[in-house]
Design an enzyme around this catalytic site. Structure first.
Site, PDB file in Angstrom:
ATOM      1  N   CYS A   1       0.844  -1.155  -0.181  1.00 28.77           N
ATOM      2  CA  CYS A   1       0.103  -0.119   0.209  1.00 28.77           C
ATOM      3  C   CYS A   1       0.836   1.236   0.009  1.00 28.77           C
ATOM      4  O   CYS A   1       0.530   2.276  -0.669  1.00 28.77           O
ATOM      5  CB  CYS A   1      -1.111  -0.068   1.193  1.00 28.77           C
ATOM      6  SG  CYS A   1      -0.121  -0.204   2.648  1.00 28.77           S
TER       7      CYS A   1
ATOM      8  N   HIS B   1      -1.504   2.052   7.594  1.00 30.03           N
ATOM      9  CA  HIS B   1      -1.927   1.707   6.219  1.00 30.03           C
ATOM     10  C   HIS B   1      -1.867   2.935   5.398  1.00 30.03           C
ATOM     11  O   HIS B   1      -2.215   4.007   5.883  1.00 30.03           O
ATOM     12  CB  HIS B   1      -3.604   1.180   6.118  1.00 30.03           C
ATOM     13  CG  HIS B   1      -4.163   1.062   4.794  1.00 30.03           C
ATOM     14  ND1 HIS B   1      -3.474   0.134   3.976  1.00 30.03           N
ATOM     15  CD2 HIS B   1      -5.066   1.602   4.159  1.00 30.03           C
ATOM     16  CE1 HIS B   1      -4.245  -0.063   2.830  1.00 30.03           C
ATOM     17  NE2 HIS B   1      -5.082   0.848   3.063  1.00 30.03           N
TER      18      HIS B   1
END
Length: 934
Positions: A333, A874
């Site tokens: 990510c 994230h």
């Protein structure tokens, strides 16, 4: 130093006794050092559960050793546990907490839990260390992993903790059951064929193995020396086994070379869309993997390096580009977030959608032979031509691992660090300068800034000329001033992004207990208020004022954990952020005249019977807070006893007051109580008091023991005992009933925490600061750190100069990196401060000191976001499609529209701005585009 081969267990008849803890520690440290000196690819390392290993560290008292565990990666909480909690000898090695399947597998076939972090969940030890630990402790299971090298130009060694996991599907199996294979990504496809044939019991000549990523046949894996990494195989992906009849024609058409037609790489025709027409489609398949740039032409071979998608060029007619997601290939990510920001940068989009073949620099030794730029260009074109189809950037990730090994594997990384690498790598791959000239830097020597700035930029462009320099690089003025001679050095340096600190105006309250190092008073807690970003120097200054420190005194700050000194806070520039609210901080008032003296720590413990000779592991339970003082060398037992007497004197219990006539004193009744004298001061003792104190010390027989640095052994101290001189001398003071009767130890117990929040404290909203505040902190004059000294050409010495930065020239694309992550020896920390940044009309005119007449108004077009904490966070991205003036949220594969006001969050990490172009004859605040207000 040679390690003896005579065995490491002391044999006593039929039994084997373990070695002393310090001997185990010494042996393991030497074995580890030997292994570090003999690094080579293929060496075996073993994964050990940190839960067991930390218990071994506590036993051997080497939790602070840096030879086996990286303190920075383990974090302060783990450091506390590893370092301070005492433990007995650990039992058998137990790796069960990190192993996922241990019943049917063994060795390198054992699967570890995913997302384990080195230093927190496991440690890596060399084969020699593992074998020695196993011989002492037994247990397991053994988890061997190979040392591999990564990188094309700069080889990095790393242990492949997670081998490549491939899921084999047999085309003959109607149920499509899956067999799992685990191989090193450095294993060849030939080894893969051998493993598959052995597993399925088939002949190698009949086997075809396909890359079956996302359940699509992409390319047939050749039976060759090509590595699985070069074949772009990913963790947990599927491969397909097919059998062919060697006597009959293959169901797949073949060309004259015997390769499947579906995989033939055909040189495409020229086109204005891509650098050479884009990838050619043949029989419905994209071109497969072919040789790298070292084996062929950089441009032609690049067309076989196709990122995998779901029929990436089947975009719906009329469907706009730029809205494709990027598949997460395993903690990628961070990469996806950075890429989405770059592929939505207007000048990069315009450039890579055109023919840029002639600008590929394959000869630049600082670049990647053009491969990185080509891989990025191919990915950008697919993202802008595939509609809303998700792309799996497998080839790009493979290139990234080759050229930047630090981003290989499947761990989380930093999107800003990747951005910095990509921008620099793209620049070198697209550098129009084929032969960089040597240019000697000149000092400013009092010349006008304009002249020096133009000269520096001209010299920079003579060596660096690319799209990235054209649109992403600016210039700032750097001024250094020598604190000794006043020499001023001015340079003008290029920048690609600005890393801005996040200054905090919020304060925190810190409570510190101050002890007297000469026994002249009782310990007293003081609470001071400091900036959250303050350092030890700030705390010391505030505390000095609070406790009225004398001019001839200093404060020694220390952290106390489990009744021992955990560490001294002696570095004035050390940040206070790692100190948690539930920590215990103390300060010792000491005379400035401590030069040439040894520091003595006096640690308290309840009295237990202890043999008179050297005792192993006699630390036992501890109580109270240690005393710290300094003594002249040589130190003898009598000096230590005298020091203990002085330090204990404020704790002496006072005798009951004597009742006068009729139980009254001065006409008032006085209550008979026993209480410590809070106002006790040994400096004001009368002669009679001093005599009483001397007699008491004679009557009291202190039980003192000197201990080694690890507190693993101790020896009784007599008056004539001579203590070995060292930086810190540690002494145990045993509290017998006699000491408890004479002294009140309660003043040494129950230290207040750094901060104790009350129940009435209300939670406040997160503090907010403006982007301008961050920029001003970046431009503020400040002294260089002790590790970043400047060599003064006039003094001919390194000096701690002051440095001042000023913006001189701004680029078309301006990138701000908000420094949310801070690292220290004991802690990694993330700041979730909300930064209020403009979306439109970011006016930086007042921060640019040159008079270039350029427009300095910017608008935001992309953001790289980071959510969560360290390790488990994230990354996502916000990007604006400029032509339709709409914002979208890119969360790996998922792409969704987002309202403009919602893009301002405390997760913003990297901000991308572009210069607003003004129309001819427009006002200063007018732009060529209409904007909605932010």
């Amino acid at each position: 130093m040679t390690i003896p081969d005579s065995g490491f267990m002391i044999t006593n008849g039929a039994s084997c006794l373990p070695l002393p803890p310090d001997e185990e520690s010494r042996i393991i440290a030497e074995l580890a050092n030997q292994s570090e000196k003999n690094l080579k690819e293929g060496n075996l390392y073993y994964v050990i559960s940190n839960r067991w290993f930390s218990s071994w560290q506590r036993y051997t008292k080497q939790g602070m050793a840096e030879s086996l565990v990286d303190e920075q990666s383990s974090g302060s909480q783990n450091m506390d546990v590893i370092t301070l909690k005492s433990a007995n000898r650990p039992g058998q090695i137990d790796n069960s907490d990190i192993v996922l399947n241990s019943k049917d597998s063994d060795g390198d076939e054992l699967e570890l839990h995913r997302m384990l972090e080195e230093g927190r969940d496991y440690v890596l030890v060399s084969q020699q260390v593992w074998e020695r630990l196993l011989s002492w402790y037994k247990g397991g299971p053994a988890l061997p992993r190979k040392l591999i090298s990564q990188g094309t130009f700069h080889k990095n060694f790393l242990v492949e903790v997670y081998p490549l996991c491939l899921k084999l599907i047999d085309s003959r199996d109607k149920n499509q059951s899956v067999s799992v294979l685990r191989l090193s990504k450095k294993a060849s496809t030939r080894e893969l064929y051998e493993r598959v044939c052995s597993l399925r019991g088939v002949e190698k000549e009949k086997v075809l193995i396909w890359d079956y990523f996302n359940k699509r046949q992409h390319s047939r894996l050749s039976n060759s020396n090509q590595t699985l990494e070069e074949a772009n195989l990913q963790m947990d992906q599927e491969i397909l086994l097919e059998l062919q009849d060697v006597n009959n024609a293959s169901p797949f058409g073949k060309d004259s070379t015997g390769n499947e037609l579906a995989l033939v790489s055909i040189e495409p025709s020229r086109s204005s869309v891509t650098i050479a027409g884009g990838p050619t489609m043949s029989n419905g398949h994209s071109t497969g993997y072919s040789s790298n740039l070292y084996q062929g032409n950089a441009v032609s071979s690049s067309f076989s390096d196709i990122d995998d998608g779901y029929d990436v060029y089947k975009s719906t007619k009329g469907e706009r580009g730029g809205l494709a997601g990027l598949q997460n290939l395993g903690n990628t990510c961070f990469m996806n977030s950075a890429l989405q920001c770059l592929v939505h940068t207007p000048p990069l989009v315009e450039y890579f959608l055109q023919d840029y073949k002639d600008e590929i620099n394959t000869e630049n030794p600082l670049g990647m032979h053009g491969e990185l730029a080509i891989a990025f260009g191919e990915l950008l074109r697919k993202l802008w031509s595939s509609g809303r189809t998700t792309i799996a950037p497998r080839v790009f990730k493979g290139k990234l691992a080759r050229f930047a090994p630090q981003f290989s594997g499947y761990n989380q990384h930093d999107s800003q660090e990747l951005l910095a690498f990509l921008l620099d790598g793209l620049h070198e791959d697209l550098n129009r300068v084929k032969r960089k000239p040597y240019i000697e830097a000149k000092d400013s020597d009092g010349r006008p800034d304009e002249e020096v700035a133009v000269e520096c930029w001209k010299n920079h462009r003579a060596r660096n000329d690319s799209l990235i320099v054209d649109v992403c690089q600016g210039q700032y003025k750097s001024t250094l001033v020598c604190p000794a001679c006043g020499k001023i050095s001015i340079t003008f340096d290029p920048f690609m992004y600005l890393s801005l600190p996040l200054p905090s105006t919020a304060t925190r309250q810190i409570t510190v207990t101050v002890f007297y190092g000469d026994g002249s008073g009782l310990p007293m807690p003081y609470t001071v208020s400091l900036l959250k970003q303050g350092c030890c120097k700030d705390l010391s200054e505030q505390l000095s004022n609070a406790c009225c420190l004398n001019a001839d005194e200093i404060l020694l700050l220390a952290e106390v954990y489990e009744h021992k000194i955990f560490r001294y806070l002696e570095n004035p520039s050390e940040l206070l952020a790692p100190i948690k609210d539930d920590d215990h901080i103390v300060a010792y008032r000491l005379s400035k005249n401590v030069v040439g003296r040894s520091r003595v720590e006096i640690i308290h413990r309840p009295h237990e019977k202890c043999p008179s000779d050297s005792v192993k592991g006699c630390q036992g339970k501890l109580i109270g807070t240690p005393f710290v003082t300094y003594l002249k060398e040589p130190i003898c037992g009598a000096n230590v006893e005298a020091a203990v007497t002085r330090l204990l004197s404020p704790l002496k219990r006072t005798r009951p007051s004597v009742k006068l006539q009729n139980g009254k004193e001065n006409g008032f009744e006085k209550e008979v109580i026993e209480e410590p004298s809070n106002s006790y001061n040994s400096k004001n003792l009368s002669m009679d008091d001093a005599e009483v104190e001397e007699k008491s010390s004679e009557a009291l027989s202190f039980k003192l023991f000197v201990t080694d640095g690890n507190s693993s052994s101790c020896k009784p101290i007599e008056k004539d005992t001579l203590l070995n001189s060292s930086r810190v001398v540690k002494v145990f003071l045993d509290w017998t009933d006699k000491e408890h009767n004479l002294y009140d130890i309660s003043f040494l117990k129950d230290l207040p925490e750094v901060h104790k929040a009350g129940f009435t404290v209300k939670k406040t909203r997160p503090e907010a600061i403006s982007l301008f505040t961050c920029l001003e902190a970046f431009l503020k004059e400040e002294p260089l750190g002790p590790d970043d000294m400047w060599y003064c050409p006039r003094c001919k010495e390194h000096r701690q100069a002051t440095k001042k930065l000023d913006l001189w020239m701004l680029p078309e694309i301006l990138v701000f990196h908000l420094k949310r992550f801070s690292y220290s020896r004991y802690l990694k920390n993330k700041l979730d401060t909300f930064v209020n940044f403009p979306i439109h009309d970011l006016d930086l005119s007042k921060y640019v000191i040159s008079k270039d007449g350029k427009h300095h108004m910017y608008e935001l077009y992309a953001i790289s976001n980071h959510y969560g904490g360290l390790g488990g966070g994230h990354y996502t991205a916000y990007a604006k499609l400029i032509d339709e003036d709409k914002w979208y949220h890119f969360d790996d594969s998922h792409v969704s529209p987002v309202n403009e006001p919602d893009i301002r969050t405390s997760a913003a990490y990297v901000l991308f701005y572009r210069r607003v172009r003004t129309q001819p004859n427009s006002g200063a605040g007018e732009t060529s585009q209409a904007h909605s207000g932010s």
